[in-house]
Design a protein around this motif. Sequence first.
Motif, short mmCIF file in Angstrom:
data_model
loop_
_atom_site.label_atom_id
_atom_site.label_comp_id
_atom_site.label_asym_id
_atom_site.label_seq_id
_atom_site.Cartn_x
_atom_site.Cartn_y
_atom_site.Cartn_z
N GLY A 178 -3.78 -0.84 11.74
CA GLY A 178 -3.89 -2.29 11.77
C GLY A 178 -3.07 -2.96 10.69
O GLY A 178 -1.86 -3.15 10.84
N SER A 179 -3.72 -3.27 9.58
CA SER A 179 -3.06 -4.07 8.54
C SER A 179 -1.86 -3.37 7.90
O SER A 179 -0.85 -4.01 7.61
N LYS A 180 -1.95 -2.06 7.69
CA LYS A 180 -0.80 -1.36 7.11
C LYS A 180 0.38 -1.34 8.07
O LYS A 180 1.51 -1.60 7.68
N THR A 217 -9.69 5.78 6.83
CA THR A 217 -8.47 4.96 6.75
C THR A 217 -7.85 4.59 8.08
O THR A 217 -6.92 3.79 8.11
N ARG A 267 -8.47 2.73 10.69
CA ARG A 267 -8.36 1.32 11.11
C ARG A 267 -7.30 0.58 10.31
O ARG A 267 -6.53 -0.20 10.86
N ARG A 268 -7.27 0.79 9.03
CA ARG A 268 -6.27 0.14 8.18
C ARG A 268 -4.88 0.67 8.50
O ARG A 268 -3.92 -0.11 8.60
N ASP A 269 -4.74 1.99 8.71
CA ASP A 269 -3.44 2.58 9.00
C ASP A 269 -2.85 2.08 10.31
O ASP A 269 -1.64 1.91 10.44
N GLY A 320 0.88 -1.15 0.00
CA GLY A 320 0.00 0.00 0.00
C GLY A 320 0.92 1.20 0.00
O GLY A 320 2.13 1.07 0.16
N GLU A 369 1.67 7.90 7.99
CA GLU A 369 0.25 7.86 7.61
C GLU A 369 -0.47 9.00 8.32
O GLU A 369 -0.23 9.26 9.49
#
Length: 106
Positions: free
Chosen positions: A42-44, A36, A38-40, A4, A30
């Motif tokens: 968490g998964s990122k 965004t 949660r993704r930033d 990403g 980030e």
Amino acid sequence: MRLGRPDLLIAPRASFTDAELPVAPLLAVEILSPSTWRRDLGSKRDAYAAAGVRHYCVIAPNTPSITVFQLGEDGAFREEAHLMDDQTWTVRAPVEVTLRPADLVR
């Protein structure tokens, strides 16, 4: 690098090809938004750690706050600092920069 795209990254110029960055950047940043965050966080963040990104900063402009993470020996990010309002902190690696969340809302 297929993790990403961070909002900002720092890497040596020699690490870039014409199409991509095939190695982990030295720093990924980030900027959180409602769509965004949660993704930033968490998964990122997990993907950046797995790829070997040494430094990761998360900026929350609505708070304002800045959280600084550094990759530990165990391959997981450790929080180095969480700054609010007028607090300042100087990051010395990979480049020296002084962070102050209040500057986000000028």
